[in-house]
Design a protein around this motif. Structure first.
Motif, mmCIF file in Angstrom:
data_model
loop_
_atom_site.group_PDB
_atom_site.id
_atom_site.type_symbol
_atom_site.label_atom_id
_atom_site.label_comp_id
_atom_site.label_asym_id
_atom_site.label_seq_id
_atom_site.Cartn_x
_atom_site.Cartn_y
_atom_site.Cartn_z
ATOM 1 N N ARG A 100 0.849 -1.207 0.000
ATOM 2 C CA ARG A 100 0.000 0.000 0.000
ATOM 3 C C ARG A 100 0.880 1.251 0.000
ATOM 4 N NH1 ARG A 100 -2.674 -3.177 3.654
ATOM 5 N NH2 ARG A 100 -1.872 -2.013 5.435
ATOM 6 N N TRP A 101 1.959 1.212 0.773
ATOM 7 C CA TRP A 101 2.894 2.335 0.860
ATOM 8 C C TRP A 101 3.501 2.651 -0.512
ATOM 9 C CZ3 TRP A 101 4.517 6.103 4.021
ATOM 10 C CH2 TRP A 101 5.754 6.683 3.767
ATOM 11 N N THR A 102 3.937 1.619 -1.224
ATOM 12 C CA THR A 102 4.577 1.856 -2.529
ATOM 13 C C THR A 102 3.584 2.435 -3.535
ATOM 14 O OG1 THR A 102 4.210 -0.455 -3.210
ATOM 15 C CG2 THR A 102 6.335 0.078 -2.194
ATOM 16 N N ARG A 103 2.328 2.009 -3.446
ATOM 17 C CA ARG A 103 1.309 2.583 -4.329
ATOM 18 C C ARG A 103 1.134 4.066 -4.023
ATOM 19 N NH1 ARG A 103 -2.273 1.295 -8.019
ATOM 20 N NH2 ARG A 103 -1.728 -0.893 -7.911
ATOM 21 N N ARG A 104 1.088 4.402 -2.735
ATOM 22 C CA ARG A 104 0.925 5.808 -2.333
ATOM 23 C C ARG A 104 2.138 6.641 -2.779
ATOM 24 N NH1 ARG A 104 -3.279 8.594 -1.283
ATOM 25 N NH2 ARG A 104 -3.991 6.645 -0.442
ATOM 26 N N VAL A 105 3.323 6.092 -2.626
ATOM 27 C CA VAL A 105 4.532 6.812 -3.044
ATOM 28 C C VAL A 105 4.524 7.030 -4.560
ATOM 29 C CG1 VAL A 105 7.064 6.680 -3.198
ATOM 30 C CG2 VAL A 105 5.902 6.071 -1.069
ATOM 31 N N THR A 106 4.068 6.042 -5.315
ATOM 32 C CA THR A 106 3.954 6.199 -6.768
ATOM 33 C C THR A 106 2.986 7.334 -7.103
ATOM 34 O OG1 THR A 106 4.404 3.839 -7.073
ATOM 35 C CG2 THR A 106 3.442 4.999 -8.942
ATOM 36 N N GLN A 107 1.880 7.414 -6.388
ATOM 37 C CA GLN A 107 0.917 8.500 -6.601
ATOM 38 C C GLN A 107 1.529 9.858 -6.272
ATOM 39 O OE1 GLN A 107 -2.162 7.070 -3.993
ATOM 40 N NE2 GLN A 107 -3.178 5.899 -5.614
ATOM 41 N N ILE A 108 2.307 9.909 -5.198
ATOM 42 C CA ILE A 108 2.957 11.169 -4.810
ATOM 43 C C ILE A 108 3.962 11.604 -5.880
ATOM 44 C CG2 ILE A 108 4.549 12.203 -3.134
ATOM 45 C CD1 ILE A 108 2.994 10.538 -0.988
ATOM 46 N N TRP A 109 4.708 10.637 -6.436
ATOM 47 C CA TRP A 109 5.634 10.986 -7.516
ATOM 48 C C TRP A 109 4.873 11.510 -8.730
ATOM 49 C CZ3 TRP A 109 10.421 12.324 -7.559
ATOM 50 C CH2 TRP A 109 11.266 11.886 -6.554
ATOM 51 N N CYS A 110 3.710 10.942 -9.001
ATOM 52 C CA CYS A 110 2.895 11.454 -10.116
ATOM 53 C C CYS A 110 2.520 12.912 -9.865
ATOM 54 C CB CYS A 110 1.641 10.604 -10.299
ATOM 55 S SG CYS A 110 1.961 8.973 -10.987
ATOM 56 N N LEU A 111 2.096 13.220 -8.645
ATOM 57 C CA LEU A 111 1.759 14.608 -8.311
ATOM 58 C C LEU A 111 2.986 15.514 -8.449
ATOM 59 C CD1 LEU A 111 -0.545 14.077 -5.203
ATOM 60 C CD2 LEU A 111 -1.224 14.758 -7.522
ATOM 61 N N PHE A 112 4.136 15.012 -8.029
ATOM 62 C CA PHE A 112 5.362 15.796 -8.180
ATOM 63 C C PHE A 112 5.639 16.098 -9.647
ATOM 64 C CE2 PHE A 112 9.867 15.978 -9.197
ATOM 65 C CZ PHE A 112 10.249 17.079 -8.449
ATOM 66 N N PHE A 113 5.520 15.081 -10.513
ATOM 67 C CA PHE A 113 5.809 15.306 -11.933
ATOM 68 C C PHE A 113 4.785 16.243 -12.566
ATOM 69 C CE2 PHE A 113 8.056 11.081 -11.545
ATOM 70 C CZ PHE A 113 9.322 11.643 -11.583
#
Length: 186
Positions: A124-137
């Motif tokens: 679940r954490w890695t999915r959330r981190v992937t989403q955060i990176w999307c927001l960053f990009f």
């Protein structure tokens, strides 16, 4: 030779905003444009035999960089050089975002390289981190786009050559600290 090409490519990608600034503000340094195109093409050649999504993005970015460098040189429209960071953010958003629709998001794939058996909480954490990176990009790409459209070379250089790297480092460090904290709690 392969490692040397990778090192030169990495340095060039990090130094890109400063190379562009130098070539645009000092006409005597315009020779950097064909050199940049050659280095991008060498990067593409170095990645040619590799498989995987990250290598594919690297190949596209190498071709885009070479194309922008050569187009800028031949068309004498140096504004084209400013669009490279926008392309980088767009392709990285595509890479991370599309992985959210797969069975395993990109950050989870990277995490499994070190730890093949991840607990459900970590997944679940890695999915959330992937989403955060999307927001960053999205954010970083939007600011990079704005600096292109405003056409202020100083702002463009500061954002794409310093601020975006600092924010990226801050995001990586924050994620690492939170991950360590989460591991201690588990």
């Amino acid at each position: 030779m392969q490692r040397l090409l990778q090192a030169v490519s990495a340095v060039m990608m990090i130094a890109w905003p400063f190379l562009v600034w130098l070539s645009l503000t000092h006409p005597a340094w315009r020779w950097l444009l064909p050199l940049a195109a050659v280095l991008f093409l060498l990067r593409w050649l170095a990645l040619r035999g590799r498989q995987g999504a990250l290598s594919l993005v690297g190949k596209w970015l190498a071709l885009a960089g070479a194309g922008l460098s050569l187009s800028s040189l031949f068309l004498r429209d140096h504004h084209l050089l400013l669009w490279y960071p926008v392309m980088v953010n767009g392709l990285m958003l595509l890479l991370f975002g599309s992985s959210l629709f797969s069975r395993m998001p990109l950050v989870e794939r990277l995490a499994r390289l070190r730890e093949p058996e991840l607990p459900p909480r970590a997944i679940r954490w890695t999915r959330r981190v992937t989403q955060i990176w999307c927001l960053f990009f999205i954010f970083n790409g939007s600011v990079a786009l704005a600096t292109c459209l405003i056409n202020n070379l100083l702002w463009w250089t500061w954002w794409n050559g310093l601020v975006s790297y600092l924010l990226m480092g801050l995001l990586m460090a924050s994620e690492w600290l939170l991950r360590q904290r989460m591991r201690k709690q588990a």
